[in-house]
Design a protein around this motif. Structure first.
Motif, PDB file in Angstrom:
ATOM      1  N   PRO A   1       0.793  -1.235   0.000  1.00  0.00           N
ATOM      2  CA  PRO A   1       0.000   0.000   0.000  1.00  0.00           C
ATOM      3  C   PRO A   1       0.822   1.280   0.000  1.00  0.00           C
ATOM      4  N   HIS A   2       2.105   1.207   0.327  1.00  0.00           N
ATOM      5  CA  HIS A   2       2.933   2.407   0.343  1.00  0.00           C
ATOM      6  C   HIS A   2       3.502   2.752  -1.034  1.00  0.00           C
ATOM      7  N   ALA A   3       3.461   1.811  -1.953  1.00  0.00           N
ATOM      8  CA  ALA A   3       4.045   2.035  -3.268  1.00  0.00           C
ATOM      9  C   ALA A   3       3.206   2.998  -4.092  1.00  0.00           C
ATOM     10  N   VAL A   4       3.864   3.664  -5.044  1.00  0.00           N
ATOM     11  CA  VAL A   4       3.172   4.525  -6.003  1.00  0.00           C
ATOM     12  C   VAL A   4       2.889   3.686  -7.240  1.00  0.00           C
ATOM     13  N   GLU A   5       1.627   3.452  -7.512  1.00  0.00           N
ATOM     14  CA  GLU A   5       1.237   2.558  -8.593  1.00  0.00           C
ATOM     15  C   GLU A   5       1.232   3.275  -9.942  1.00  0.00           C
ATOM     16  N   ARG A   6       1.398   2.488 -11.003  1.00  0.00           N
ATOM     17  CA  ARG A   6       1.249   3.039 -12.349  1.00  0.00           C
ATOM     18  C   ARG A   6      -0.200   3.464 -12.552  1.00  0.00           C
ATOM     19  N   THR A   7      -0.423   4.340 -13.490  1.00  0.00           N
ATOM     20  CA  THR A   7      -1.765   4.872 -13.703  1.00  0.00           C
ATOM     21  C   THR A   7      -2.653   3.844 -14.413  1.00  0.00           C
ATOM     22  N   ASP A   8      -3.966   4.077 -14.340  1.00  0.00           N
ATOM     23  CA  ASP A   8      -4.904   3.205 -15.041  1.00  0.00           C
ATOM     24  C   ASP A   8      -4.671   3.256 -16.549  1.00  0.00           C
ATOM     25  N   GLU A   9      -4.266   4.414 -17.043  1.00  0.00           N
ATOM     26  CA  GLU A   9      -3.976   4.542 -18.479  1.00  0.00           C
ATOM     27  C   GLU A   9      -2.843   3.607 -18.882  1.00  0.00           C
ATOM     28  N   VAL A  10      -1.805   3.546 -18.073  1.00  0.00           N
ATOM     29  CA  VAL A  10      -0.693   2.637 -18.367  1.00  0.00           C
ATOM     30  C   VAL A  10      -1.163   1.190 -18.279  1.00  0.00           C
ATOM     31  N   ARG A  11      -1.947   0.857 -17.278  1.00  0.00           N
ATOM     32  CA  ARG A  11      -2.456  -0.511 -17.137  1.00  0.00           C
ATOM     33  C   ARG A  11      -3.262  -0.919 -18.365  1.00  0.00           C
ATOM     34  N   ARG A  12      -4.143  -0.027 -18.820  1.00  0.00           N
ATOM     35  CA  ARG A  12      -4.975  -0.347 -19.985  1.00  0.00           C
ATOM     36  C   ARG A  12      -4.127  -0.533 -21.230  1.00  0.00           C
ATOM     37  N   SER A  13      -3.062   0.246 -21.357  1.00  0.00           N
ATOM     38  CA  SER A  13      -2.226   0.145 -22.555  1.00  0.00           C
ATOM     39  C   SER A  13      -1.554  -1.219 -22.663  1.00  0.00           C
TER      40      SER A  13
ATOM     41  N   GLN B   1      -4.117  -4.300 -24.157  1.00  0.00           N
ATOM     42  CA  GLN B   1      -4.827  -4.133 -25.425  1.00  0.00           C
ATOM     43  C   GLN B   1      -4.847  -5.450 -26.192  1.00  0.00           C
ATOM     44  N   THR B   2      -5.931  -5.677 -26.912  1.00  0.00           N
ATOM     45  CA  THR B   2      -6.091  -6.952 -27.635  1.00  0.00           C
ATOM     46  C   THR B   2      -5.741  -6.851 -29.115  1.00  0.00           C
ATOM     47  N   ARG B   3      -5.594  -5.634 -29.638  1.00  0.00           N
ATOM     48  CA  ARG B   3      -5.213  -5.508 -31.040  1.00  0.00           C
ATOM     49  C   ARG B   3      -3.817  -6.085 -31.238  1.00  0.00           C
ATOM     50  N   PRO B   4      -3.586  -6.804 -32.343  1.00  0.00           N
ATOM     51  CA  PRO B   4      -2.278  -7.444 -32.550  1.00  0.00           C
ATOM     52  C   PRO B   4      -1.126  -6.449 -32.445  1.00  0.00           C
ATOM     53  N   GLY B   5      -0.214  -6.746 -31.551  1.00  0.00           N
ATOM     54  CA  GLY B   5       0.985  -5.928 -31.399  1.00  0.00           C
ATOM     55  C   GLY B   5       0.810  -4.666 -30.578  1.00  0.00           C
ATOM     56  N   ALA B   6      -0.437  -4.314 -30.207  1.00  0.00           N
ATOM     57  CA  ALA B   6      -0.676  -3.046 -29.516  1.00  0.00           C
ATOM     58  C   ALA B   6      -0.042  -3.033 -28.132  1.00  0.00           C
ATOM     59  N   ALA B   7      -0.199  -4.122 -27.377  1.00  0.00           N
ATOM     60  CA  ALA B   7       0.368  -4.170 -26.029  1.00  0.00           C
ATOM     61  C   ALA B   7       1.894  -4.143 -26.080  1.00  0.00           C
ATOM     62  N   ARG B   8       2.461  -4.818 -27.073  1.00  0.00           N
ATOM     63  CA  ARG B   8       3.922  -4.817 -27.188  1.00  0.00           C
ATOM     64  C   ARG B   8       4.440  -3.422 -27.521  1.00  0.00           C
ATOM     65  N   ARG B   9       3.740  -2.715 -28.403  1.00  0.00           N
ATOM     66  CA  ARG B   9       4.152  -1.346 -28.742  1.00  0.00           C
ATOM     67  C   ARG B   9       4.043  -0.444 -27.515  1.00  0.00           C
ATOM     68  N   ALA B  10       2.997  -0.646 -26.716  1.00  0.00           N
ATOM     69  CA  ALA B  10       2.841   0.150 -25.504  1.00  0.00           C
ATOM     70  C   ALA B  10       3.980  -0.122 -24.533  1.00  0.00           C
ATOM     71  N   LEU B  11       4.365  -1.383 -24.422  1.00  0.00           N
ATOM     72  CA  LEU B  11       5.466  -1.735 -23.525  1.00  0.00           C
ATOM     73  C   LEU B  11       6.774  -1.125 -24.024  1.00  0.00           C
ATOM     74  N   MET B  12       6.978  -1.137 -25.333  1.00  0.00           N
ATOM     75  CA  MET B  12       8.178  -0.509 -25.900  1.00  0.00           C
ATOM     76  C   MET B  12       8.243   0.970 -25.519  1.00  0.00           C
TER      77      MET B  12
END
Length: 210
Positions: free
Chosen positions: A72-84, A87-98
């Motif tokens: 609970p003390h950690a600063v979490e990534r944003t919901d926008e980052v989590r959603r990125s 993603q189910t579109r081919p390659g979209a999640a990998r591009r977001a991770l890049m």
């Protein structure tokens, strides 16, 4: 490298960062290494927190890169980052991770392969177990017990693991030294190697032998 990565066994059982720390101890024992300088980044940084806190006699110096205390003390990534990242579109999640790992200039000049994007040979059950272990990590109460000299490097532009976590770690680990690398994202150790590697090597070589 931790359990289920590379050529290691890939059992389908509960994983935890504490268990991964025990795996690291087993490797040190097998190699006959009594004490080591330990450098962990991201998930590896969570494991090395456990290692240094629970097995202090095995760690001479510690580097906690782009990581988090968890809980609970950690600063979490944003919901926008989590959603990125889901993603189910081919390659979209990998591009977001890049984009979370590197600035746009890095992949343009370095076509890969990119080993920071995960182990392609890790089975789905192990990926789920790793994610659960990362999510359940909470070393907050353990951090003040770390006695090894500690360096905390982190990129200022890291959104995958927000840079505010570096300050938390540096404040919580006694005597830890914080170093933020301007403009770096999560894979600071690769893209900003010219800054990060000398920083870490200088730290490790100046730690007194004990």
């Amino acid at each position: 490298m931790v359990r289920a990565g590379g050529e290691s066994d890939k059992p389908d059982l509960l994983y935890s960062t504490e268990l991964f720390a025990l795996d690291a101890i087993a490797v040190l024992d097998a190699l006959g290494v009594e004490r080591a300088d330990v450098y962990g980044t991201s998930m590896g940084g969570r494991v090395t927190q456990q290692l240094a806190a629970r097995h202090p006699e095995r760690v001479r110096a510690l580097v906690l890169g782009c990581t988090s205390p968890g809980g609970p003390h950690a600063v979490e990534r944003t919901d926008e980052v989590r959603r990125s990242l889901v993603q189910t579109r081919p390659g979209a999640a990998r591009r977001a991770l890049m984009e979370l790992m590197y600035t746009p200039a890095w992949p343009a000049a370095n076509p890969g392969p990119y080993r920071t994007l995960g182990d392609p040979g890790m089975p789905a059950h192990a990926q789920r177990r790793h994610l659960a272990a990362s999510n359940q990590h909470d070393a907050w109460q353990l951090l003040p017990g770390i006695g090894a000299p500690t360096l905390v490097p982190h990129g200022t532009d890291d959104l995958l693991n927000p840079a505010a976590n570096a300050a938390l770690l540096a404040e919580r680990v006694p005597g830890a030294r914080l170093h933020l690398i301007p403009g770096a994202r999560h894979a600071y150790f690769e893209e900003f190697r010219a800054v990060a590697s000398p920083l870490v090597l200088d730290f490790l070589t100046t730690v007194p032998q004990r």
